[in-house]
Design an enzyme around this catalytic site. Structure first.
Site, short mmCIF file in Angstrom:
data_model
loop_
_atom_site.label_atom_id
_atom_site.label_comp_id
_atom_site.label_asym_id
_atom_site.label_seq_id
_atom_site.Cartn_x
_atom_site.Cartn_y
_atom_site.Cartn_z
N CYS A 131 0.84 -1.19 0.00
CA CYS A 131 0.00 0.00 0.00
C CYS A 131 0.88 1.25 0.00
O CYS A 131 1.46 1.61 1.03
CB CYS A 131 -0.91 -0.03 1.23
SG CYS A 131 -1.92 1.44 1.40
N CYS A 134 -0.38 4.08 2.22
CA CYS A 134 -0.12 3.85 3.65
C CYS A 134 1.35 4.08 3.99
O CYS A 134 1.67 4.68 5.01
CB CYS A 134 -0.45 2.41 4.03
SG CYS A 134 -2.03 1.83 3.41
N ASP A 135 2.23 3.58 3.16
CA ASP A 135 3.64 3.49 3.56
C ASP A 135 4.60 4.37 2.76
O ASP A 135 5.75 4.56 3.17
CB ASP A 135 4.12 2.03 3.43
CG ASP A 135 3.32 1.11 4.33
OD1 ASP A 135 2.86 1.58 5.38
OD2 ASP A 135 3.17 -0.06 3.98
C1 LIG Z 1 0.84 -3.62 5.67
C2 LIG Z 1 -0.36 -2.72 5.64
C3 LIG Z 1 -0.24 -1.43 6.08
C4 LIG Z 1 -1.34 -0.59 6.07
N1 LIG Z 1 -1.18 0.67 6.53
C5 LIG Z 1 -2.22 1.51 6.51
C6 LIG Z 1 -2.07 2.84 6.96
O1 LIG Z 1 -0.97 3.27 7.34
N2 LIG Z 1 -3.16 3.65 6.95
C7 LIG Z 1 -4.38 3.22 6.49
O2 LIG Z 1 -5.34 3.98 6.52
N3 LIG Z 1 -4.55 1.96 6.05
C8 LIG Z 1 -3.51 1.11 6.05
N4 LIG Z 1 -3.67 -0.16 5.57
C9 LIG Z 1 -4.98 -0.57 5.06
C10 LIG Z 1 -5.89 -0.95 6.25
O3 LIG Z 1 -5.22 -1.91 7.04
C11 LIG Z 1 -7.21 -1.51 5.76
O4 LIG Z 1 -7.82 -0.57 4.89
C12 LIG Z 1 -8.15 -1.78 6.94
O5 LIG Z 1 -7.54 -2.69 7.82
C13 LIG Z 1 -9.47 -2.35 6.46
O6 LIG Z 1 -10.25 -2.63 7.59
P1 LIG Z 1 -11.40 -3.72 7.54
O7 LIG Z 1 -12.01 -3.68 8.90
O8 LIG Z 1 -12.28 -3.50 6.38
O9 LIG Z 1 -10.70 -5.12 7.27
P2 LIG Z 1 -9.48 -5.88 7.95
O10 LIG Z 1 -8.62 -4.99 8.75
O11 LIG Z 1 -8.87 -6.66 6.83
O12 LIG Z 1 -10.20 -6.89 8.96
C14 LIG Z 1 -10.93 -7.98 8.49
C15 LIG Z 1 -11.34 -8.81 9.69
O13 LIG Z 1 -12.27 -9.81 9.27
C16 LIG Z 1 -11.95 -11.01 9.92
N5 LIG Z 1 -12.55 -12.10 9.16
C17 LIG Z 1 -12.40 -12.43 7.85
N6 LIG Z 1 -13.13 -13.52 7.55
C18 LIG Z 1 -13.77 -13.88 8.69
C19 LIG Z 1 -14.67 -14.93 9.05
N7 LIG Z 1 -15.07 -15.84 8.15
N8 LIG Z 1 -15.13 -15.01 10.33
C20 LIG Z 1 -14.75 -14.08 11.25
N9 LIG Z 1 -13.91 -13.05 10.98
C21 LIG Z 1 -13.43 -12.98 9.72
C22 LIG Z 1 -10.43 -11.01 9.99
O14 LIG Z 1 -9.94 -11.92 10.95
C23 LIG Z 1 -10.20 -9.54 10.38
O15 LIG Z 1 -10.33 -9.40 11.77
C24 LIG Z 1 -2.58 -1.05 5.58
C25 LIG Z 1 -2.71 -2.34 5.12
C26 LIG Z 1 -1.61 -3.17 5.15
C27 LIG Z 1 -1.75 -4.59 4.68
#
Ligand SMILES: Cc1cc2nc3c(=O)[nH]c(=O)nc-3n(C[C@H](O)[C@H](O)[C@H](O)COP(=O)(O)OP(=O)(O)OC[C@H]3O[C@@H](n4cnc5c(N)ncnc54)[C@H](O)[C@@H]3O)c2cc1C
Length: 309
Positions: A131, A134-135
């Site tokens: 990303c 992000c980084d």
């Molecule tokens: C390395 C990295 C760095 C990042 N840095 C930044 C940053 O600096 N700033 C920024 O704004 N964004 C950053 N991002 C992006 C950010 O992490 C994501 O946009 C954000 O986490 C999305 O949130 P979410 O809740 O939609 O999903 P996620 O954080 O992906 O969470 C998904 C959740 O669903 C759960 N899940 C999935 N399937 C199931 C199931 N069947 N049953 C129960 N639970 C389940 C998983 O265990 C997890 O807890 C980064 C991403 C990465 C990979």
């Protein structure tokens, strides 16, 4: 019978939990395999509002959880294995156990595709990233030679964004032309800082022994010639897969498996709402995931209120 089940414990899930908990709905969050979600895999988050010095990703997620729990949200380390959205209440199977819910908020996120080459996993957060938004601004990438792998719109966007920080950005693509839209390709290829490397793949990321990215090994697919390109960062932009397998065939999705909301966060199934990256192939940020988590909670609460009238 649960009033609100939240599937996923990333920014979207915990924000939905905070709002539904404050509305006295006692939500339960099933955390899945990755408690805290994707952000727990990153060391420093510099663009989440309210943290002028930046915040550790794991710490941010722990704080979100504590904040939601303070108002009565509950969590379980369960994985939702199956859902039956065809009737109400919704039936879920969580680690083999049945759970019934009046409303469900899907916040299962999306995972980035990996290159699957040696060095990649070992150097994640040490120069390998998925990303640029992000980084890209991190000090380790400033004025350095950077590599973006991919040939679609995302890869072009990442490369263009990185030209603000890097000295040069090499765009490595397995074909001899980009897959991206014409406007994005033109923009990327006319930028003097972006240098395409055609017909080539990364076969290894160097150098895990130094605990940082020092370069990539490349292979030209047409000539077979191998080479080493020195660089300080590798940005992998070869696509994302939403974690929506268990909902397939039961809810409206686009061709890539992203859930398509109908109105606000409502899905094609009454009582089922969606938030975060599993419905977002555009922004994919912590703050946007949290924002839609808030919206899904408000939508679920209004849905329950309307039903009880
Ligand atoms: C390395 C990295 C760095 C990042 N840095 C930044 C940053 O600096 N700033 C920024 O704004 N964004 C950053 N991002 C992006 C950010 O992490 C994501 O946009 C954000 O986490 C999305 O949130 P979410 O809740 O939609 O999903 P996620 O954080 O992906 O969470 C998904 C959740 O669903 C759960 N899940 C999935 N399937 C199931 C199931 N069947 N049953 C129960 N639970 C389940 C998983 O265990 C997890 O807890 C980064 C991403 C990465 C990979």
């Amino acid at each position: 019978m649960e009033k609100v089940v939240i599937i996923g414990s990333g920014c979207a899930g915990w924000t939905a939990a905070l709002y539904t908990a404050r509305a006295n709905l006692r939500p339960i969050v099933f955390t899945g395999k990755q408690p805290g979600g994707l952000l727990t895999t990153t060391s420093i988050v510099e663009n989440y509002p309210g943290f002028p010095e930046g915040v550790d990703g794991y710490e941010l997620m722990t704080r979100m959880q504590k904040q939601a729990e303070r108002f009565g949200a509950r969590s379980s380390f369960g994985i939702v294995e199956k859902v039956d959205l065809s009737k109400r209440p919704v039936h879920l199977t969580v680690d083999g156990e049945p759970v019934e819910a009046e409303t469900v908020i899907i916040a299962t996120g999306a995972s980035h595709r990996h290159l699957g080459v040696p060095g990649e996993d070992l150097l994640e957060t040490k120069g390998v990233t998925y990303c640029a938004t992000c980084d890209g601004a991190l000090p380790m990438f400033r004025n350095q030679t950077l590599v973006v792998v991919g040939g679609g719109d995302s890869a072009c966007e990442e490369a263009l964004y990185l030209t603000r920080f890097g000295a040069a950005v090499h765009l490595i693509h397995r074909r001899d032309h980009l897959r991206a839209s014409k406007i994005m390709s033109d923009r990327a290829l006319s930028n003097p800082k972006i240098k395409p490397i055609w017909d080539s793949v990364v076969t290894e990321v160097l150098d895990p022994k130094q605990y940082k990215v020092t370069g990539v090994k490349l292979k030209n697919l047409k000539t077979g010639v191998e080479s080493i390109l020195d660089c300080a960062g590798v940005f992998v932009a070869i696509g994302h897969s939403p974690s929506t397998e268990i909902f397939k065939g039961q809810i409206d999705m686009d061709a890539n498996g992203y859930i398509v909301p109908k109105k606000g966060t409502m899905t094609s199934v009454p009582g089922v709402f969606v938030a975060g990256d599993c419905a977002d192939h555009i922004y994919r940020q912590a703050i946007t995931a949290a924002g839609t988590g808030c919206a899904a909670a408000i939508d679920a609460e209004r849905f329950l209120t309307a039903e009880s009238l």
